[in-house]
Every structure is written in C-alpha cells, then in structure tokens.
Design an enzyme around this catalytic site. Sequence first.
Site, short mmCIF file in Angstrom:
data_model
loop_
_atom_site.label_atom_id
_atom_site.label_comp_id
_atom_site.label_asym_id
_atom_site.label_seq_id
_atom_site.Cartn_x
_atom_site.Cartn_y
_atom_site.Cartn_z
N GLY B 232 0.84 -1.21 0.00
CA GLY B 232 0.00 0.00 0.00
C GLY B 232 0.86 1.24 0.00
O GLY B 232 0.75 2.10 -0.85
N ARG B 574 11.01 -1.74 20.87
CA ARG B 574 11.22 -3.19 20.96
C ARG B 574 10.91 -3.80 19.59
O ARG B 574 9.92 -3.46 18.96
CB ARG B 574 10.30 -3.78 22.02
CG ARG B 574 10.63 -5.21 22.34
CD ARG B 574 10.07 -5.55 23.70
NE ARG B 574 10.17 -6.98 23.95
CZ ARG B 574 9.25 -7.63 24.66
NH1 ARG B 574 8.20 -6.99 25.14
NH2 ARG B 574 9.40 -8.92 24.87
N PRO B 578 12.54 -9.93 14.72
CA PRO B 578 13.73 -9.36 14.05
C PRO B 578 13.81 -9.72 12.57
O PRO B 578 14.27 -8.90 11.77
CB PRO B 578 14.90 -9.99 14.82
CG PRO B 578 14.33 -10.37 16.15
CD PRO B 578 12.90 -10.72 15.90
N GLY B 647 7.29 1.29 15.93
CA GLY B 647 6.86 1.26 14.53
C GLY B 647 8.05 1.38 13.61
O GLY B 647 8.95 2.19 13.84
N GLU B 650 8.07 3.07 8.18
CA GLU B 650 8.41 4.19 7.30
C GLU B 650 9.81 4.71 7.47
O GLU B 650 10.39 5.28 6.54
CB GLU B 650 7.39 5.32 7.51
CG GLU B 650 5.99 4.74 7.43
CD GLU B 650 4.88 5.75 7.39
OE1 GLU B 650 4.70 6.35 6.32
OE2 GLU B 650 4.20 5.93 8.40
#
Lengths: 176, 684, 314
Positions: B232, B574, B578, B647, B650
């Site tokens: 998206g 956190r 990974p 997050g 981006e």
Amino acid sequence: MTNHHRSEISLHVNGVTHRLGVDNRTTLLDTLRENLGHTGPKKGCDHGQCGACTVLLDGRRVVSCLTLAVAAEGAEVTTVEGLAGDGELLPLQQAFIRFDGFQCGYCTSGQLCSAVGMLAEHAAGWPSSVTADVSPDGPTPVLDAAEVRERMSGNLCRCGAYPSIVRAVLETEAAG
Amino acid sequence: MNAVGVAQPRIEGPAKVTGAARYAADVPIEGLAFGAVVLATVTRGRIRDIDVDAVRNMPGVLGVIDHRNAPRLNPKAGGFFGPDGQLQLLQDEMIPFAGRPVALVVAETLEQAQAAAHVLPVTYDEEPHDTNFTADHPAGRPAMTIFDEPVDVGDVEAELAASSVVVEERYRTPEEYHSAMEPHSATVWWDGERLEAIDSNQGPFVIAATLATLFSLSLEKVRIRTEHVGGGFGSKGLCGPQLILAAMAAHRFGRPVRVTLTRTQVFLTTAMRPATDQLIRIGADADGRLRAIWHEPAFEISPLVEYIEGCTELTKTLYAARAIRTRLTAVPLDILPPYSMRGPGAAPGSFALESAMDELAERLGIDPLELRLRNEPAAGPVSGLPFSSRNLVECLREGAHRFGWGTRDHRPRLRREGSLLVGTGLAATSFSAGAFPSSATITAEADGTFTVAIGATDLGTGARTALTAIAADALEAGTERIRLRISDSDLGPAWSAGGSRGTTSWAWAITEAAEKLRGQEWRGTVTIDTTQSLGGLPGRERHAYSAVFAEVTADPATGEVRVRRLLGMFAVGRVVNPLLARSQVIGGMIGGLSMALHEEGVRDPVSGRHVNADFAGYHIAAHADVPDIEADFVPDHEPGIPVGVKGAGEIGNVGTAAAIANAVWHATGVRQRSLPIRLDRVLE
Amino acid sequence: MKEFAYQRAADIRDALIAGGGGARYLAGGTNLVDLMKEGVEAPTRLIDVRRLPLDGISEAADGALVIGATTTNSDLAAHPEVRRRYPALSQAVLAGASGQLRNMATVGGNLLQRTRCAYFAAQECNKRVPGTGCPAIAGAHHNHAILGWTRSCVATHASDMAVALTAFDAIVRYETLDGAGEIPLSEFYPPVGDTPHVETALPPGALITAVVLPGAAASPRSRYRKVRERASYAFATVSIAAAFTEGSVRIALGGVASRPWRCRTAEAFLLDSPGSFRAAAEAELSAAEPLPGNGYKVTLARNLIETVLKELQP
C-alpha cells in the site's frame, strides 16, 4: 455461425489438460486467473513491465500478460501452484520462507517462477548482461549475487525484498 | 517462552509461496461482472458529452455509469484531512485533473468491459490549467495545521547573522508514486441491504466508515474485507475509486462487480507524493554548534482536498539549535490530490535537512558524523518536552563502527577505481511514534485456544505474525494457541496500517484486552477500546531513529550512479520479530534508494498530463539496482506504549536519499540538490 | 483491445496469403500485444508465425551466420557462434528487456518493434496518424532523439539488438507473395523525413524470414554498452555497439535517433586518424541537434564512443 473472434483450445496447466473456449483477446494470464482458477500468477501491470505474472511455458519463463491464451495452445504451462509436487515445497519455496524473500507477497509467484526458469537458463550455460566475457569458450559464468540480480531484474518488488530473494536463490543453488 | 523478540517466518509464508494467498482480485464470486474505468484526458475542464450509445450494444456490455446517472454521494465524506472531493466521483461534469474518473463501463467479461471503455467517446470543453509547481507560485498559502504547524523558537534571523557559517540552499523532490505491486481492486455485491466488499486497502474499518458516509448508509450496512494486500505504502489508505465505482455498479446492475484499476490508472487516479521545493538555511558556530535552522518547504496540493506533506517534522526534533523556524506552503494546482506515501513529509524533508547538514559539515571542515553528535538535544528543541527514549547517538556510533566511517577522508573526489569515482555519505533520521484508538476482542475458546479479533491489516508488514506473537505473550500462551482474525471491518474500530502506527495501535488494544481477560481468569469474551487509555499517555517527544550509511560509485563518463553498500542502524523500540522487522526497514531503505536514483513523475509541459504513468516510464529500483543491505537494531524501548514498540514501517525510507546524495557529492564533488540523481545530473 | 480473428500459419505461403489487409503477424507478441491493449495496434486478424520452421541459427557456406526470424532473443544471445564471433550482438540482446521477455521475443519481431515514445503510446501523433503533430518536441523529450530527427517526429528506436546488427552490416531477408527479397539493415529503417509513420522498407505484407550476419563483419573484439536510468530492465538512454575488424572500426549508437545510428563519420575519421576517438566522436556528433531537454545525450554519446573504443582497441 462460427465466431472468428473465439477459439477452442487445449491448455496443459500444471499437468492437467483443459479444453476451453476463449476470446482470442484473452491473455494467458486472464485465462489462468478467470477461467481456470489459478490466481497465483498476478497482474501487476498487464504490459510486461513488472514480472508478477511470470509462468513457465514449456519450461521457459515468460510473462503471461503478453501471451495470448490462444497462442499458448498445446504448450505446457507451469504456474506457482504447480511448482511444488505432492504438497512438498521446493527448496526454493522453503528458502523464500526461511529468508523472508517477500513481504506483501504479490510479486512472489512471479519471482519464484522466474527464479526456477533462471536457474535452468544458467545451468544451460546462458550468459547474462553482467557476464564479463560472453565467449562460449571460457568457463561457465558463476552464479553470484550480481548474476542473480541481473537475471532476476524482470521481476519488480516494491516492498524491497530483493536482498532476501537473492539470498534465497543463492542458498538454494548452493545446496544443489 | 516469550514470542515477542523471536525471529519467526511469516505465518502466511506457505500460502504466499504456493499462490494460495488470495488478494482482492483473486476471490472467485458467482455471477461476477467487470467494470472498466474511463479517465479524463484533459487536465481541467468540463465533460461536454459521453456518447454511451456508441458502446451500449457492444458484446457483453451491461451499461455505463457516469455523472448523469450515478447515485448522489454525501459531500461530507472524507478522511484524515477532512472532506475529500476526490471521493466525489461521477457527481458532476467538472474535470479537476487529468486522470479523474469520468465513467465506468460494466460488462460480462473483463475483455468486453475494457474494449468498450477504450472506445467510449468522451468530449470535453477544456479550460486553462496550471500544473506548474514552483515554491513562489502566487496561489501558494500556508498549509493546513492539524500537524506540522509553523514554529518559531528563538530569533532565527539574529542567530543566522551571528553564525560563522551559513548554508542556504534549495532542495527539490519530484512527484513520486507509491507503486504497490497490486493494483487497487474491489469486488462489491449487495447482500440484501448490506454492501459487502473485498477491497485492497490499508484499514477495512476506516474505509468502511468512509464508504458508509459516502453512500449515506449506516456503518452496520457495510462490510469490507481484505485478507491479503499487495502493498500500500499509503496509496491504499483512502477509500479508493475502485471501491466507490464498484459499489455504484453493484447497486445499479444488481450483481457482484469487480473493478481493478490498470497500472496506468493507479498512477493517474489514486495518489502520489507531491513535489516539494524546500529552502533551508542553517547557521552554525565554527565548532559546529547550530545556531539556527530555518526550513521553508513548499509542496503542491489539489483544491479537492487538504493534505500536509510535513517536511519539517525532523527539523523540529533532530538537532539542538538556538532558533528554529518552519513554514509549510501549500500550492493548489490542477493535479491528482497528493496523499501520504511511505515516510510522508519526513522522506523529502530529510533529504533537504540532511543534505544541508552535510553541506554545513563540508563548509565547517567537520566530520559529518561529528556534526550530528555535537548537536544532540537534551529535550525537544521546539516542544521542550523530554524524549521518551532517544537512541540516535547509538545508531550513529554503531553504524559508523560497522560501516568503517572512522577512516573516511572527508574531502570529495579523491577515490577512484578505474573509471569510477567512489564516495560515502550518511544521514541521521527520526520518524514520529504513537498510537491511535483501536478495539480488540478476545475469546477464550473451549479447546484452550484464544480467538483474537482486531480490524488490523497485513500489507506485507508482517502484522499477522507480529500480532500473533504479541497476543501469545499477553495471553501467556504459545503462538499455537492464538487464532488471529484480522482484515475485516466487522471486527470493530481499528486504526489502519499507516503512519507507522499499525503495530503500536493494535498491540495496545490486544494487550489491554488480554489484561482484561486475565481479570476474568482467562474465561469468556472481552472487548476493549483504547481511546481512553491513549488519552492518558503523557506528553513526550516520541520518535524512532536511524542512521543510514551509503557507499556509491559514479561514472562521470556516463552519469551512472550505483549504490554499492547501504547500512542502516535503527532504534524502533522493541523489535517484535527481528526477521520481519529487518525486512521492513531494508525495504524502506530500498524505497529511499529508488527515490534517490530513479523515481520521477514527468508531466507534459503543454497538456499537464503525466507522460510516464507506467513501470516502463516510471522506474522503481529493480533487482540489479540493489546491493546487499545491512540493517540492524540498537536496543531500544518505548516506555509509553505497551510492548515497547515504536513502529518500523516508514523510517527505512527516511534519510536514505540524503545519505546517497551525500555519498554522490563525496564521490564527485558535485552537490545533488534535486532528486532523482539522474544520469544527466552527474554526467561530465 | 478490439476483437480479432486468429490463425496459425501452416507454412510461409499460408502466412503470406493470410497476411494482407488488416492482418498482423504474431510471433513473441511482446510489443504487438502490448500495443493492442493500448489500441495503438488494432489488427482484424493475427497470423501466428511462431511455429513456422524459421527458427534456428546456421552457418552459410560463405561464413555468414543466418539467424531464423523466429529465433528467440534468448536463443540468439546464448548461441555459441554468436557469442564467439559477434559478442556485441549477444551483449546487446542480453541488455534488452528481461529474461522473460527475451524468451518470448523473436529476432524478426524485435526489428519491427515500435518506438517507446510515451506520446506515441498515449495519443495520436504523426507516427500513428500523419498530420497530427509531434507533441514530444515541445513536450517531455528528455529521452528523445538528437540525430536525424525532423519536426515531424523526434522519437527514438528502442531495439538494442538492431544497434548491434547495424554495426555488423546485417541483412534482412523476407518473403512476399511476389518472391523473396533482402534489405541491408542500414536501409531497413528509412530516414524520418516527413513520413515518420513509414517505419521500415519492407514491402506490404512481407514476412521477415531471417537476418544474415556477414562473415566478414565477425569481430570477437566487439562490445555493446548500454546506459540507462536503471541498472537493468530499462530502455537505453544511449547505447553503443562497437567492433574492431581487420583495418576498420564499426560504431553504431542506440537511443539517439529514429533508427540505430551508424557512425559513418566517426568511422571514416578513425581510418585517417586511428586512435583519435574523442575527435572522431565529436566529428560524428557535430551533426547532433539536441532539444532543450536532451542535450546531455550529446555528451553521453561522445563519452561512450570514446571510452568504449579506448577499452576495446587492440
């Protein structure tokens, strides 16, 4: 009255023969997706500019969006759904999962079919655009990361899984 | 037995490598009809006529929907930026930009719909248009201020005047396109009074709410599902034209209708990152301490809907400076409305800021790494708020160590390998963290499993896998006991996969619901909504951070630039998984590489139309452009948000373009202040 | 896409009989099907020639290499004799498109591919409908021609393969109902003039049957170098095929004109002044007429001629 704009064809897909009538305009991609329920091949651009629709046609990778179904009559088509025999994933498919060679997954079926076709092309001794010397008399080009990247460049990935895809292909190749 | 923090392959991996994963255009539906969209070919004007009779009798054609027979839509419908005129499809004869849908042709098959759409005669009365973006355009005006509002800290003019060194430069970025591999597709049918849709979007609940408003339906009358989404990057955060038009057609023809945009239509009528033109002035003392940052970006918008390309986000938080001034100017033009694209604001903004910082380091004769370290702020430079956790220095130091930055000769154009010039560059970045209200429902099942239902989506972010791990830990159960349900608007209000706030928002809801279920001794069903607890979050500067290092080669004879090494160190709170997080930040860096070297929407200067609206003309990085990339995480934890996540969607995109541009300068000695770094900009 | 009839040609004659009027020959389809989707091509009938026995590469008695028209790009590039004697041709083909498209595309089709000018694909122009103008000249022409163009059209030819074939003086063989014919590649693409819609010198209805590489042009010391805005899977900005043969240098440029641009001026210059590569390049490019937005191609072409010849010289 015969409709000259339609044809009755046989398509051999993943080992199964289908008889069907097609609009001559219908691409192999749309036939696979809309008529035969094989939605693994994806439509990313419909113009041969992304590789998401890649399938194997008589063992060679092609873009199914620029292949007319009627012109593929009689050919053996292998889609991503047909790569794994008897439910056992190919080592390449397992490597894609292990190395996380995809994110959204939309380009993945094309990447996989392309990689299978690409490995066969390399095994046949085909050079690529980054092969330093294309002479047939030298050693066969080693399939290193640069060779894989060049040979796989017809498969775009917007999530940016490229490094993981290359790693999955190289690991699979190394494992034989 | 913690599941969070463990590298695990994607739950849906087997489905994705066998072609079994279903995307919006893949779901078989009985009695399906196909819609083909017709887009305006003029940049501004009015529809004079659409000759529907010319296609009505073509084989398979069921009909045409245009502004004369489309259902009336509610003009209040919108999204994050308010009422959205882009949603008002087929409502009048006005053409506000080239690429505006003007009709939908519906037919029995895709080929029939496309053939008729292709020949549908549409005539226009053209009106003068303006698509020529410049920073000093007379129509420019202050941008909307719901975020990234203008700030004034200190006396920026006086501090610049007192500075030993001042950099004053303009940086430009072009129109860029999200280019998710899956074109937007929707399949819509009416189940009695209820509209059902399978749609490719980033948040089914938010989209359902918008669609309900648009068609004046109650929310319970709309259900949107979206099991797998082919990327998206912001472009599917909106209620897309595919969904609106398919909903109209399903109603009109009384059967399921699928509308899938063509690739060119995705370019022309969904969304784009606006072009930016950013003036930056940075002043510093001789020792490199910043006195002033004055950042004035302009970007283009459409009069149809507000939008903010928040280019000054980093400017307000990344460095300590005595004075900071920001002004965002929006220039309304006759263009496709821009919308958030991966790293909105921050990606173009950081290109300007981090390029200017590199220029400052050059003029001061200071190591660009050292310049950043010397300007580390103790508190928010504008807000004055404490940082919740700030590990930029750790990213810079660890990244520099791994990259071998310490041996760098900072002078440009000194390294040659044959005909190639070699250079390195870096950039520091941040991206804001936070969470939005969401709800979640958890049911303890009789067989010992838990059903966790949340209106999340997985665009390829790994949300399905990450949320399963988060739920498992919160419920003190193994992941095999978690049955996660996502991607359905019926699962209740939830934030979209966007703004790098998907995982934080959903993790919050899941952990809170699990906490409540614990209070019921793991029995029964609980539903919670995080609106209230989110309100209790103390005011802090909350950001993820990264440091990006690049090594490039440039061939001055051909202008070819290749990225040879790319390394990113990230502090994203956190890390839930990974393996997947690494993929995500690497993917972001590749987006940044692509932005640096390839991506550019090109307009015809006469007609104002886009001339490269396909993947042959609009280049995104291909396999051969991308080296092996190193990405890793420094220990980090966000104290305010459950699970400690920030997050990672981006931030990978942010900073990479500047690191590459700085490396190109280091290789060639020539500054690249306009993206992309095309051949002709490097060629000698 | 408009509806069309489809037939598989049983043999060449069958194809030629069916091939008149609104028909088009279909081989790989990578360009034709693409343009049919856009409505640029709208044949009433497709004659599938892919399975005609026109594939394969063979050596003629005079040492020439005869490449069947339906040989795929992949098979051409991988062929040992091509790689040994005409490596620049192999490299040119490998530099084009993607692995998938090279497996589909054929040599004959490659020669007949249409320009990738974005205006051509999106709207009427002189190349599609004579008299409708050339929007590129006043438009976005960053990647358009610098040599040999006219006010009627500034589009470039997209083929990589044809650039190498031009350098090697290849000859195109074709069949018509009136008999067989040959056209040297140097004459295959007519100058733009005021007829940009006339793209080849093939007679109407002709079917390309083979491309012949003269034995005398063979040059293991040959190279194709392509510069583009992405490392792979992109059309050329400027490309060059160069070959050193006994006593001569052969140079052709791609991406600079409506056809592969054989650098006769530079070649002649180098006969008089061997090794003066930059001066030869400048002599060739003195004829360039760049538009405001593509002057960089002159520099790029000059640099390519100079650097590739330097690297390649014996």
